[in-house]
Design a protein around this motif. Structure first.
Motif, PDB file in Angstrom:
ATOM      1  N   MET A   1     -28.408  16.478  35.941  1.00  0.00           N
ATOM      2  CA  MET A   1     -28.231  17.945  36.776  1.00  0.00           C
ATOM      3  C   MET A   1     -28.845  19.224  35.838  1.00  0.00           C
ATOM      4  SD  MET A   1     -26.354  19.749  38.776  1.00  0.00           S
ATOM      5  CE  MET A   1     -26.046  21.328  39.551  1.00  0.00           C
ATOM      6  N   GLN A   2     -29.543  20.132  36.643  1.00  0.00           N
ATOM      7  CA  GLN A   2     -31.033  21.384  35.781  1.00  0.00           C
ATOM      8  C   GLN A   2     -29.355  22.149  34.943  1.00  0.00           C
ATOM      9  OE1 GLN A   2     -31.135  21.478  39.629  1.00  0.00           O
ATOM     10  NE2 GLN A   2     -33.405  22.268  39.598  1.00  0.00           N
ATOM     11  N   SER A   3     -30.295  23.103  33.836  1.00  0.00           N
ATOM     12  CA  SER A   3     -29.412  23.718  33.367  1.00  0.00           C
ATOM     13  C   SER A   3     -29.894  25.342  34.051  1.00  0.00           C
ATOM     14  CB  SER A   3     -29.574  24.280  31.820  1.00  0.00           C
ATOM     15  OG  SER A   3     -31.433  24.548  32.441  1.00  0.00           O
ATOM     16  N   PRO A 163     -31.814  29.656  43.027  1.00  0.00           N
ATOM     17  CA  PRO A 163     -31.456  28.604  44.095  1.00  0.00           C
ATOM     18  C   PRO A 163     -31.042  29.440  45.369  1.00  0.00           C
ATOM     19  CG  PRO A 163     -29.910  28.997  42.008  1.00  0.00           C
ATOM     20  CD  PRO A 163     -30.473  29.303  41.542  1.00  0.00           C
ATOM     21  N   MET A 173     -27.797  21.974  48.418  1.00  0.00           N
ATOM     22  CA  MET A 173     -28.195  20.763  47.558  1.00  0.00           C
ATOM     23  C   MET A 173     -29.667  20.052  48.029  1.00  0.00           C
ATOM     24  SD  MET A 173     -26.155  21.409  45.396  1.00  0.00           S
ATOM     25  CE  MET A 173     -26.577  19.786  44.234  1.00  0.00           C
ATOM     26  N   GLU A 174     -30.105  20.068  46.980  1.00  0.00           N
ATOM     27  CA  GLU A 174     -31.840  19.375  47.479  1.00  0.00           C
ATOM     28  C   GLU A 174     -31.730  17.952  47.611  1.00  0.00           C
ATOM     29  OE1 GLU A 174     -36.034  19.397  45.490  1.00  0.00           O
ATOM     30  OE2 GLU A 174     -35.116  21.072  45.871  1.00  0.00           O
ATOM     31  N   THR A 175     -31.595  17.201  46.916  1.00  0.00           N
ATOM     32  CA  THR A 175     -30.279  15.883  46.477  1.00  0.00           C
ATOM     33  C   THR A 175     -28.872  16.269  45.631  1.00  0.00           C
ATOM     34  OG1 THR A 175     -31.270  15.704  44.189  1.00  0.00           O
ATOM     35  CG2 THR A 175     -32.699  15.499  45.581  1.00  0.00           C
ATOM     36  N   TYR A 177     -27.943  15.640  43.104  1.00  0.00           N
ATOM     37  CA  TYR A 177     -27.484  15.958  41.929  1.00  0.00           C
ATOM     38  C   TYR A 177     -28.738  17.300  41.666  1.00  0.00           C
ATOM     39  CZ  TYR A 177     -26.032  11.482  42.095  1.00  0.00           C
ATOM     40  OH  TYR A 177     -25.271  10.249  41.964  1.00  0.00           O
ATOM     41  N   ARG A 178     -29.365  17.960  42.622  1.00  0.00           N
ATOM     42  CA  ARG A 178     -29.933  18.774  42.198  1.00  0.00           C
ATOM     43  C   ARG A 178     -29.734  20.437  43.362  1.00  0.00           C
ATOM     44  NH1 ARG A 178     -35.650  16.725  41.464  1.00  0.00           N
ATOM     45  NH2 ARG A 178     -35.983  17.124  43.060  1.00  0.00           N
ATOM     46  N   VAL A 179     -29.546  21.381  43.115  1.00  0.00           N
ATOM     47  CA  VAL A 179     -29.690  21.929  43.403  1.00  0.00           C
ATOM     48  C   VAL A 179     -31.116  22.734  44.213  1.00  0.00           C
ATOM     49  CG1 VAL A 179     -29.386  24.707  43.556  1.00  0.00           C
ATOM     50  CG2 VAL A 179     -28.177  22.986  42.077  1.00  0.00           C
ATOM     51  N   LYS A 181     -34.194  24.402  44.674  1.00  0.00           N
ATOM     52  CA  LYS A 181     -34.276  26.544  44.147  1.00  0.00           C
ATOM     53  C   LYS A 181     -35.734  26.662  45.305  1.00  0.00           C
ATOM     54  CE  LYS A 181     -32.832  26.137  39.436  1.00  0.00           C
ATOM     55  NZ  LYS A 181     -33.561  25.263  38.295  1.00  0.00           N
ATOM     56  N   SER A 326     -32.196  20.066  52.644  1.00  0.00           N
ATOM     57  CA  SER A 326     -31.023  19.844  51.950  1.00  0.00           C
ATOM     58  C   SER A 326     -30.832  18.397  52.333  1.00  0.00           C
ATOM     59  CB  SER A 326     -30.401  19.979  52.096  1.00  0.00           C
ATOM     60  OG  SER A 326     -29.566  20.465  53.588  1.00  0.00           O
TER      61      SER A 326
END
Length: 438
Positions: A1-3, A163, A173-175, A177-179, A181, A326
């Motif tokens: 997860m990104q910060s 985001p 959510m793009e994946t 696990y990833r938002v 942005k 998404s």
């Protein structure tokens, strides 16, 4: 997860969604006293401002801030927009034209101070990129040896991303696990300068004023001494160059005053009621709302600090409805953006400086073949302006196609606004199109 700074993001989403559709204070035209129009500007004033500006530049008080986060997607290119070659005889990119204008102003400034003083501070160029354009921009500058500038007078920094949210304010959510942005708009420059500690860097260098502009203008007068002199003379916090709106429905943002005695701000063309857009000021014969914003701004460093803090505190972003990729295919949601002109409502005092679009505004936004703002239309604006300079300096032009469809290009290293060309041009004949350099 990104910060992600979740509390900050949460505040931004809440404030932006809740402020959407709120009635802003009624718009009024900009008072005439805030505007310097071309026709009311005397030769003496222009001369005085030019000299004041050159003096401040030679004292190292001006920094230049380039907004260059965009890719040339609409131009059919994935490169940073500044790498684009609009088809001039020299084949120079937008970045090179701008770098060479900085070099020319530096030499004019060093000539203007007494010849004996060897001390001269180069103009520092701060270039805002985005995660998409950062690396290719740096590589482009390195491979072109910074177009003759010193490598240490150029600083690159990145605008932030934010985001994307669904219409009910949830992350997309793009994946898994990833938002998803997107860049936070050219107004992201204020928080980016703050977080990268560059406002402190500017203060340490003795910079007091920032000339701030967008990359996609082929005629931009970077570090314009006249505009700087005007800005210093008026003693304001913020200023903008403006062009007269061509017709009521033109798709440009205009400067307005928000409420009686309120601050100046910019209203996007989509937000200005069409009936207001067509109103004429009987006294001047101009449109009541006629001063277009063309992303050519001047700020004091102190004011940039205030804006960075004010925008952070208020956390209001513009919502742009877009299709966002998404996990579930394309979702309709919002990209959140700030614009460079979001600063103006914070300014205790703002001055506007009219310029002629045929001298200073050649936007490069759409691919050739579109109706307007193409590389081809920008190329012609440059060639026509420079042809007028050459003729005024006593030169002659020959051409095989009609003159309105061609012209000449004067290297910025020779001349910034048409000055200094007699020695090169008087009595000489040039065959258009060509480049004139030393």
């Amino acid at each position: 997860m990104q910060s992600l700074d979740l509390s900050r993001i949460d505040r931004i989403i809440r404030c932006s969604l809740s402020s959407q559709g709120l009635m802003a204070a009624a718009v009024e035209p900009v008072p005439e006293s805030n505007v310097s129009t071309v026709e009311d500007r005397s030769m003496e004033e222009r001369e005085r401002w030019w000299k004041m500006g050159l003096k401040a530049i030679s004292d190292g008080k001006l920094g230049v801030l380039l907004l260059s986060g965009g890719q040339g997607t609409r131009l059919g290119s994935s490169d940073p927009k500044g790498c684009f070659n609009i088809g001039l005889p020299s084949s120079k990119s937008l970045f090179q034209l701008q770098a060479e204008r900085i070099l020319r102003v530096q030499s004019l400034a060093s000539q203007s101070v007494n010849e004996g003083s060897a001390r001269f501070t180069p103009i520092h160029w701060y270039i805002m990129t985005s995660p998409f354009t950062d690396e290719p921009t740096r590589k482009f500058f390195e491979s072109h040896k910074y177009f003759g500038l010193e490598a240490d007078q150029v600083t690159f920094f990145q605008q932030g991303t934010i985001p994307c949210v669904s219409k009910d304010g949830r992350f997309i959510m793009e994946t898994p696990y990833r938002v998803a942005k997107s860049p936070d708009g050219n107004g992201g420059v204020y928080s980016a300068l703050k977080y990268s500690k560059l406002l402190e860097d500017m203060a340490m260098k003795g910079i007091k004023y920032l000339d701030c502009y967008g990359v996609d203008n082929a005629l931009v007068r970077v570090a314009d001494p006249t505009f700087l002199g005007y800005f210093i003379d008026k003693g304001v916090d913020a200023a903008a160059k403006i062009v007269r709106k061509a017709y009521p429905q033109e798709k440009v943002g205009v400067f307005v005053r928000r409420g009686k005695g309120g601050p100046l701000s910019v209203v996007e063309y989509s937000e200005l009621d069409p009936s207001l857009a067509s109103e004429i000021n009987q006294a001047t014969g101009r449109l009541r709302f006629c001063w277009s914003n063309v992303c050519l701004h001047m700020f004091t460093l102190d004011f940039l600090n205030q804006v960075a803090n004010g925008l952070e505190k208020d956390s209001i972003y513009h919502l742009a409805e877009k299709k966002i990729p998404s996990v579930h295919g394309h979702t309709v949601g919002y990209k959140l953006e700030q614009f460079i002109f979001d600063a103006f409502p914070y300014a205790p005092s703002t001055a506007l400086f009219e310029v002629l679009r045929e001298e200073e505004f050649a936007p490069v936004k759409n691919a050739n073949g579109a109706k307007f703002d193409t590389p081809e239309s920008a190329r012609l604006l440059v060639l026509r302006l420079h042809a007028r300079w050459v003729v005024a300096a006593g030169g002659f032009l020959t051409h095989t196609v009609p003159l309105y469809a061609t012209g000449v290009e004067v290297s910025p290293l020779c001349s910034y606004t048409g000055e200094n060309l007699e020695a090169i041009c008087r009595g000489r004949t040039f065959h258009a199109p060509c480049e004139i350099s030393f």
